[in-house]
Design a protein around this motif. Structure first.
Motif, PDB file in Angstrom:
ATOM      1  N   ARG A 127      19.064  82.782  44.905  1.00  0.00           N
ATOM      2  CA  ARG A 127      18.407  81.488  45.167  1.00  0.00           C
ATOM      3  C   ARG A 127      18.909  80.813  46.449  1.00  0.00           C
ATOM      4  NH1 ARG A 127      18.739  77.316  41.818  1.00  0.00           N
ATOM      5  NH2 ARG A 127      16.604  76.646  42.169  1.00  0.00           N
ATOM      6  N   SER A 160      10.906  72.355  34.939  1.00  0.00           N
ATOM      7  CA  SER A 160      12.074  71.463  34.993  1.00  0.00           C
ATOM      8  C   SER A 160      12.390  71.003  33.576  1.00  0.00           C
ATOM      9  CB  SER A 160      11.766  70.221  35.826  1.00  0.00           C
ATOM     10  OG  SER A 160      11.806  70.530  37.181  1.00  0.00           O
ATOM     11  N   ARG A 178      15.104  68.494  31.182  1.00  0.00           N
ATOM     12  CA  ARG A 178      16.178  67.507  31.092  1.00  0.00           C
ATOM     13  C   ARG A 178      16.486  67.251  29.626  1.00  0.00           C
ATOM     14  NH1 ARG A 178      15.794  68.786  35.587  1.00  0.00           N
ATOM     15  NH2 ARG A 178      15.798  67.537  37.474  1.00  0.00           N
ATOM     16  N   GLY A 231      20.979  76.388  35.752  1.00  0.00           N
ATOM     17  CA  GLY A 231      21.243  75.006  36.175  1.00  0.00           C
ATOM     18  C   GLY A 231      22.355  74.386  35.367  1.00  0.00           C
ATOM     19  N   GLY A 250      16.340  74.365  35.325  1.00  0.00           N
ATOM     20  CA  GLY A 250      15.015  74.764  35.788  1.00  0.00           C
ATOM     21  C   GLY A 250      14.777  76.213  35.416  1.00  0.00           C
TER      22      GLY A 250
HETATM   23  P1  AMP Z   1      15.012  70.813  38.981  1.00  0.00           P
HETATM   24  O1  AMP Z   1      14.407  70.506  37.670  1.00  0.00           O
HETATM   25  O2  AMP Z   1      14.171  71.699  39.837  1.00  0.00           O
HETATM   26  O3  AMP Z   1      15.506  69.564  39.659  1.00  0.00           O
HETATM   27  O4  AMP Z   1      16.329  71.688  38.679  1.00  0.00           O
HETATM   28  C1  AMP Z   1      17.371  71.218  37.854  1.00  0.00           C
HETATM   29  C2  AMP Z   1      18.603  72.069  38.066  1.00  0.00           C
HETATM   30  O5  AMP Z   1      18.331  73.419  37.670  1.00  0.00           O
HETATM   31  C3  AMP Z   1      19.070  72.145  39.513  1.00  0.00           C
HETATM   32  O6  AMP Z   1      20.468  72.105  39.505  1.00  0.00           O
HETATM   33  C4  AMP Z   1      18.560  73.486  40.008  1.00  0.00           C
HETATM   34  O7  AMP Z   1      19.387  74.018  41.006  1.00  0.00           O
HETATM   35  C5  AMP Z   1      18.568  74.326  38.740  1.00  0.00           C
HETATM   36  N1  AMP Z   1      17.464  75.295  38.752  1.00  0.00           N
HETATM   37  C6  AMP Z   1      16.153  75.011  38.914  1.00  0.00           C
HETATM   38  N2  AMP Z   1      15.403  76.141  38.863  1.00  0.00           N
HETATM   39  C7  AMP Z   1      16.261  77.159  38.672  1.00  0.00           C
HETATM   40  C8  AMP Z   1      16.123  78.588  38.544  1.00  0.00           C
HETATM   41  N3  AMP Z   1      14.925  79.175  38.589  1.00  0.00           N
HETATM   42  N4  AMP Z   1      17.253  79.314  38.372  1.00  0.00           N
HETATM   43  C9  AMP Z   1      18.467  78.725  38.299  1.00  0.00           C
HETATM   44  N5  AMP Z   1      18.672  77.396  38.411  1.00  0.00           N
HETATM   45  C10 AMP Z   1      17.594  76.615  38.601  1.00  0.00           C
END
Ligand code: AMP
Length: 327
Positions: free
Chosen positions: A93, A271, A273, A290, A296
């Motif tokens: 990534r 995403s 939470r 994450g 994510g």
């Molecule tokens: P987001 O919802 O995109 O803001 O991501 C939330 C957290 O999950 C962040 O710390 C991202 O770096 C991590 N994240 C998002 N997508 C991925 C993925 N496909 N693989 C690993 N980590 C992820």
């Protein structure tokens, strides 16, 4: 002469000093923490060591141009450089390092560790953001700070901690922010527009999400967002992830997830939470990862979307049951 007391910070600083050529990279689909930590560290190394060649790479995102212009370089000319990766634990990534034959990799990150392992690895899962770590690095070493660097770091911290709301916000966060503002005389209230300015389309889209999100009996909130809706509201594929923290503190919701169709790449961007159950283990089952409470994933089939929703719903059910039996 600054005496560096912290061992890992000393090692990071020594490594930076050692190399003439340094490339700094962060994760794909960057957020303000990823972008701001990258440009802040680059600019600090540049003003401290003007003779070094330091570049921040990765795809530019126009809405984040305030944080500084990213560098376009030919990776093939940077053999034997030090690669610093920020805000990402897995090599697949990391954005913008194709063809780069780096000599060593140094990681600074607040996500749980994954496959990136270099001789120097500073992983601090208790930090609210990577910007908090870069601010600490700069404040505790001879690396220099200016107002622009401090402003970037401040916005990265505010953004990733969701204005000091999320659980990794600590007394150390406030101490570092205090020291950062003091050292740079930062006028921080004037910066919020760079973080919170948004279009009316986006506000209306948030209304769409609130109206159409399904909430299960167990407390899972979810919505599958078709690409037509993204188009209709004139927002982009990153918008749902930008809005997801606004759905915190809904009484009926324990875990919430936005599943966005990316028709061009034939994938659903997810995403997640949570303000209870740990969700990153479920995310990693679906090509993701994450933090424990903010993760994510990337899902390619409708069947997996159903399974994913079922898994999260079960997590909520178990969490609720455990909470009741603990009363
Ligand atoms: P987001 O919802 O995109 O803001 O991501 C939330 C957290 O999950 C962040 O710390 C991202 O770096 C991590 N994240 C998002 N997508 C991925 C993925 N496909 N693989 C690993 N980590 C992820």
């Amino acid at each position: 002469m600054i005496k560096i007391n912290n061992n890992i910070i000393k090692k990071v600083y020594k490594k930076i000093k050692e190399y003439q050529k340094i490339i700094i990279a962060r994760h794909v689909g960057p957020d303000p923490d990823a972008i701001a930590s990258t440009t802040a560290l680059r600019d600090s190394i540049r003003i401290t060591f003007p003779e070094k060649e330091v570049y921040a790479v990765g795809l530019s995102v126009s809405k984040f141009k305030y944080y500084g212009i990213l560098d376009k370089i030919d990776n093939e000319n940077y053999d034997n450089c030090l690669l610093i990766v920020l805000d990402v634990p897995n090599i697949s990534r990391v954005d913008g390092i194709e063809g780069l034959n780096y000599k060593e990799i140094l990681k600074i990150d607040h996500h749980p560790a994954e496959d990136i392992k270099g001789p120097v690895d500073w992983t601090d899962e208790t930090s609210c953001s990577t910007c908090q770590m870069i601010a600490e690095l700069i404040l505790k070493t001879p690396l220099k700070l200016d107002t622009k660097i401090a402003g970037n770091l401040y916005l990265g911290i505010v953004s990733d901690s969701d204005r000091f709301l999320l659980s990794y916000t600590s007394n150390k966060t406030f101490q570092i922010v205090h020291d950062l503002i003091k050292a740079s005389k930062l006028e921080f209230t004037s910066l919020y527009n760079y973080l919170y300015d948004r279009s009316l389309d986006e506000v209306r889209f948030q209304g769409y999400l609130a109206t159409n999100m399904t909430v299960t009996e167990n407390g899972l909130g979810y919505i599958i967002i078709p690409s037509d809706i993204i188009k209709e509201y004139n927002v982009d594929l990153a918008t749902p992830a930008n809005l997801i923290n606004n759905f915190n503190f809904i009484r009926e919701v324990i875990v919430w997830t936005f599943i966005t169709e990316d028709i061009k790449n034939n994938v659903y961007k997810v995403s997640i939470r949570s303000h209870g159950p740990v969700v990153n283990e479920t995310a990693s089952k679906y090509n993701g990862g994450g933090h424990k409470y903010a993760s994510g994933a990337r899902i390619t089939s409708k069947e997996d979307i159903d399974n994913f929703i079922k898994d999260l719903d079960e997590l909520c059910e178990n969490y609720k049951r455990a909470s009741i039996s603990n009363i």
